[in-house]
Enzyme design. Structure first.
Site, PDB file in Angstrom:
ATOM      1  N   VAL A  74      14.854  11.705  58.768  1.00 38.41           N
ATOM      2  CA  VAL A  74      13.395  11.171  58.415  1.00 38.41           C
ATOM      3  C   VAL A  74      12.468  11.185  59.532  1.00 38.41           C
ATOM      4  O   VAL A  74      11.146  10.910  59.357  1.00 38.41           O
ATOM      5  CB  VAL A  74      13.452   9.724  57.911  1.00 38.41           C
ATOM      6  CG1 VAL A  74      14.222   9.496  56.483  1.00 38.41           C
ATOM      7  CG2 VAL A  74      14.366   8.694  58.911  1.00 38.41           C
ATOM      8  N   ASN A 102      13.462   3.420  53.891  1.00 35.41           N
ATOM      9  CA  ASN A 102      14.298   2.416  54.758  1.00 35.41           C
ATOM     10  C   ASN A 102      15.062   2.743  55.809  1.00 35.41           C
ATOM     11  O   ASN A 102      15.431   1.627  56.612  1.00 35.41           O
ATOM     12  CB  ASN A 102      15.268   1.869  53.605  1.00 35.41           C
ATOM     13  CG  ASN A 102      16.229   0.940  53.994  1.00 35.41           C
ATOM     14  OD1 ASN A 102      16.277  -0.091  54.258  1.00 35.41           O
ATOM     15  ND2 ASN A 102      17.599   2.125  53.959  1.00 35.41           N
ATOM     16  N   SER A 125      11.026  -5.612  59.113  1.00 34.61           N
ATOM     17  CA  SER A 125      12.047  -6.698  59.658  1.00 34.61           C
ATOM     18  C   SER A 125      11.587  -8.012  59.964  1.00 34.61           C
ATOM     19  O   SER A 125      10.149  -7.795  60.231  1.00 34.61           O
ATOM     20  CB  SER A 125      12.772  -6.170  60.775  1.00 34.61           C
ATOM     21  OG  SER A 125      13.728  -6.966  61.521  1.00 34.61           O
ATOM     22  N   TYR A 169      12.501  -1.388  68.962  1.00 30.74           N
ATOM     23  CA  TYR A 169      12.646  -1.696  67.434  1.00 30.74           C
ATOM     24  C   TYR A 169      11.676  -2.810  66.894  1.00 30.74           C
ATOM     25  O   TYR A 169      11.216  -2.377  65.909  1.00 30.74           O
ATOM     26  CB  TYR A 169      14.122  -2.216  67.566  1.00 30.74           C
ATOM     27  CG  TYR A 169      14.410  -2.708  65.899  1.00 30.74           C
ATOM     28  CD1 TYR A 169      14.830  -1.766  65.102  1.00 30.74           C
ATOM     29  CD2 TYR A 169      14.574  -4.000  65.594  1.00 30.74           C
ATOM     30  CE1 TYR A 169      15.078  -2.217  63.853  1.00 30.74           C
ATOM     31  CE2 TYR A 169      14.660  -4.477  64.156  1.00 30.74           C
ATOM     32  CZ  TYR A 169      14.993  -3.555  63.261  1.00 30.74           C
ATOM     33  OH  TYR A 169      15.313  -3.955  62.243  1.00 30.74           O
ATOM     34  N   ALA A 214       8.457  -3.278  68.314  1.00 35.42           N
ATOM     35  CA  ALA A 214       7.392  -2.558  68.085  1.00 35.42           C
ATOM     36  C   ALA A 214       7.164  -1.543  66.786  1.00 35.42           C
ATOM     37  O   ALA A 214       6.270  -1.587  66.184  1.00 35.42           O
ATOM     38  CB  ALA A 214       7.103  -1.790  69.413  1.00 35.42           C
ATOM     39  N   ILE A 244      20.966  -8.877  57.630  1.00 38.92           N
ATOM     40  CA  ILE A 244      21.692  -8.660  56.313  1.00 38.92           C
ATOM     41  C   ILE A 244      22.912  -7.866  56.760  1.00 38.92           C
ATOM     42  O   ILE A 244      22.899  -7.360  57.693  1.00 38.92           O
ATOM     43  CB  ILE A 244      20.769  -7.779  55.644  1.00 38.92           C
ATOM     44  CG1 ILE A 244      19.264  -8.245  55.374  1.00 38.92           C
ATOM     45  CG2 ILE A 244      21.329  -7.180  54.343  1.00 38.92           C
ATOM     46  CD1 ILE A 244      19.131  -9.496  54.595  1.00 38.92           C
TER      47      ILE A 244
HETATM   48  P1  NAP Z   1      22.671   0.917  58.907  1.00 37.83           P
HETATM   49  O1  NAP Z   1      23.706   0.207  58.118  1.00 37.83           O
HETATM   50  O2  NAP Z   1      22.870   1.309  60.365  1.00 37.83           O
HETATM   51  O3  NAP Z   1      22.417   2.142  57.978  1.00 37.83           O
HETATM   52  C1  NAP Z   1      21.051   2.999  58.297  1.00 37.83           C
HETATM   53  C2  NAP Z   1      20.778   4.013  57.292  1.00 37.83           C
HETATM   54  O4  NAP Z   1      19.668   4.965  57.972  1.00 37.83           O
HETATM   55  C3  NAP Z   1      21.914   5.054  57.375  1.00 37.83           C
HETATM   56  O5  NAP Z   1      22.001   5.429  55.887  1.00 37.83           O
HETATM   57  C4  NAP Z   1      21.703   6.142  58.216  1.00 37.83           C
HETATM   58  O6  NAP Z   1      22.496   7.395  57.977  1.00 37.83           O
HETATM   59  C5  NAP Z   1      20.371   6.327  57.909  1.00 37.83           C
HETATM   60  N1  NAP Z   1      19.525   6.898  59.216  1.00 37.83           N
HETATM   61  C6  NAP Z   1      19.635   6.465  60.417  1.00 37.83           C
HETATM   62  N2  NAP Z   1      18.859   7.296  61.181  1.00 37.83           N
HETATM   63  C7  NAP Z   1      18.254   8.350  60.341  1.00 37.83           C
HETATM   64  C8  NAP Z   1      17.447   9.439  60.367  1.00 37.83           C
HETATM   65  N3  NAP Z   1      16.891  10.000  61.363  1.00 37.83           N
HETATM   66  N4  NAP Z   1      17.083  10.105  59.462  1.00 37.83           N
HETATM   67  C9  NAP Z   1      17.673   9.663  58.119  1.00 37.83           C
HETATM   68  N5  NAP Z   1      18.353   8.929  57.842  1.00 37.83           N
HETATM   69  C10 NAP Z   1      18.868   7.837  59.073  1.00 37.83           C
HETATM   70  O7  NAP Z   1      21.228   0.021  58.914  1.00 37.83           O
HETATM   71  P2  NAP Z   1      20.784  -1.012  57.864  1.00 37.83           P
HETATM   72  O8  NAP Z   1      21.212  -2.298  58.726  1.00 37.83           O
HETATM   73  O9  NAP Z   1      21.197  -0.850  56.594  1.00 37.83           O
HETATM   74  O10 NAP Z   1      19.216  -1.265  58.247  1.00 37.83           O
HETATM   75  C11 NAP Z   1      18.503  -0.395  57.178  1.00 37.83           C
HETATM   76  C12 NAP Z   1      16.975  -0.722  57.464  1.00 37.83           C
HETATM   77  O11 NAP Z   1      16.801  -2.058  57.426  1.00 37.83           O
HETATM   78  C13 NAP Z   1      16.607  -0.197  58.884  1.00 37.83           C
HETATM   79  O12 NAP Z   1      15.224  -0.018  58.708  1.00 37.83           O
HETATM   80  C14 NAP Z   1      16.400  -1.648  59.634  1.00 37.83           C
HETATM   81  O13 NAP Z   1      15.539  -1.551  60.545  1.00 37.83           O
HETATM   82  C15 NAP Z   1      16.266  -2.682  58.403  1.00 37.83           C
HETATM   83  N6  NAP Z   1      16.759  -4.060  59.017  1.00 37.83           N
HETATM   84  C16 NAP Z   1      18.003  -4.232  58.949  1.00 37.83           C
HETATM   85  C17 NAP Z   1      18.406  -5.663  59.057  1.00 37.83           C
HETATM   86  C18 NAP Z   1      19.720  -6.115  59.107  1.00 37.83           C
HETATM   87  O14 NAP Z   1      20.165  -7.238  59.245  1.00 37.83           O
HETATM   88  N7  NAP Z   1      20.860  -5.189  58.899  1.00 37.83           N
HETATM   89  C19 NAP Z   1      17.430  -6.404  59.401  1.00 37.83           C
HETATM   90  C20 NAP Z   1      16.041  -6.291  59.242  1.00 37.83           C
HETATM   91  C21 NAP Z   1      15.707  -4.838  59.087  1.00 37.83           C
HETATM   92  P3  NAP Z   1      22.737   8.579  58.779  1.00 37.83           P
HETATM   93  O15 NAP Z   1      23.177   7.979  60.275  1.00 37.83           O
HETATM   94  O16 NAP Z   1      23.655   9.531  58.256  1.00 37.83           O
HETATM   95  O17 NAP Z   1      21.115   9.334  58.817  1.00 37.83           O
END
Ligand code: NAP
Length: 256
Positions: free
Chosen positions: A62, A88, A140, A154, A156, A187
């Site tokens: 992405v 996302n 977030s 992050y 920022a 989450i």
């Molecule tokens: P995660 O479990 O680490 O999953 C991240 C996903 O993004 C994976 O599918 C990963 O797949 C993909 N990804 C990462 N870098 C990428 C790139 N350069 N191109 C394409 N895909 C990419 O993370 P998550 O916790 O679900 O977080 C998802 C979103 O929610 C993020 O934007 C995060 O900032 C936001 N968020 C999460 C939380 C939380 O508590 N978990 C809280 C607030 C916000 P690959 O590595 O295979 O590319």
């Protein structure tokens, strides 16, 4: 009951894991045609097979314009257009400012913030053709509302997404397209699990609803923004955090 998204063409970046997988699951359950996009093909393949419904995958980085454009155009071809883009995908390496290499800052900005712009830019021709569209960003609470040591870049990037959102909402109105953001609290995902059990326990104790969120809690908020019922909402954000940002102090938590 929201009007069904049956048959709609939906893209979820970062859909192979965590919140993205939760969003994809919720949309697929509604009968939408869903493309999940991420870098690791094995993870994508497994997720696409495991999520019940009409789910395909596309390998995509992405942070790279050519890759995003190919993924979005390929989805339009495979699914007969693009109705909804859930931008996302994100990364949250934890490094304090004093130790952070500037290249890490740039990488987080590219994955988390530039990606929102790239996804929107790539989808505009398809929204324009259809005369409508929906974008849902995953931001977030970290950055726009709270801070946490190690997440300056992050935070920022996540606040930057909300800055992008306001002007994008104005520009996308030309294509009858709305853009809104979900701001998750903590989450329970693969990415969060990597931060360790201590982190997870401390976080759960600081949330009034006393648990981390489920990935589908975010999927349901995204579904609302994508629904017909949310047609007049644009440039807005919703916090989905079990009340995490409400307590004024640790003492306030002890009172409940
Ligand atoms: P995660 O479990 O680490 O999953 C991240 C996903 O993004 C994976 O599918 C990963 O797949 C993909 N990804 C990462 N870098 C990428 C790139 N350069 N191109 C394409 N895909 C990419 O993370 P998550 O916790 O679900 O977080 C998802 C979103 O929610 C993020 O934007 C995060 O900032 C936001 N968020 C999460 C939380 C939380 O508590 N978990 C809280 C607030 C916000 P690959 O590595 O295979 O590319």
């Amino acid at each position: 009951m929201l009007t069904s998204l049956k048959g709609k063409s939906v893209i979820v970046t970062g859909g192979s894991k965590g919140i993205g997988r939760g969003i994809a699951t919720v949309f697929a359950r509604q009968g939408a045609k869903v493309t999940i996009a991420a870098r690791n093909e094995a993870d994508l393949k497994a997720a696409a097979a495991e999520i019940e419904g009409d789910v395909r995958y596309a390998v995509c980085d992405v942070s790279d314009w050519a890759s995003v454009q190919a993924m979005v155009d390929g989805t339009a071809e495979a699914q007969g257009g693009v109705d909804v883009v859930c931008a996302n995908a994100g990364a949250f390496p934890q490094t304090k400012i004093v130790e952070m290499d500037p290249t890490e800052w740039d990488g987080v900005m590219a994955t988390n913030l530039k990606s929102s712009f790239l996804c929107v830019k790539a989808a505009i021709p398809h929204f324009s053709k259809a005369g409508k569209g929906r974008v849902v960003l995953t931001s977030s609470i970290t950055g726009p509302v709270t801070g946490f040591p190690g997440w300056s870049h992050y935070g920022a990037s996540k606040a930057g997404q909300l800055g992008f959102l306001k002007t994008a909402a104005m520009e996308l109105s030309k294509y009858n397209t709305t853009i809104n953001a979900v701001m998750p609290g903590n989450i329970y995902t693969e990415g969060l699990k990597d931060l360790g059990q201590d982190y997870l326990d401390t976080m759960a104790a600081s949330i009034p609803l006393k648990r981390l969120g489920d990935v589908e809690d975010i999927g349901n908020a995204a579904l609302f923004f994508a629904s017909d019922e949310a047609a007049y909402i644009t440039g807005q954000q919703i916090v989905v955090d079990g009340g995490q940002i409400i307590p004024e102090s640790l003492e306030a938590m002890e009172e409940i």
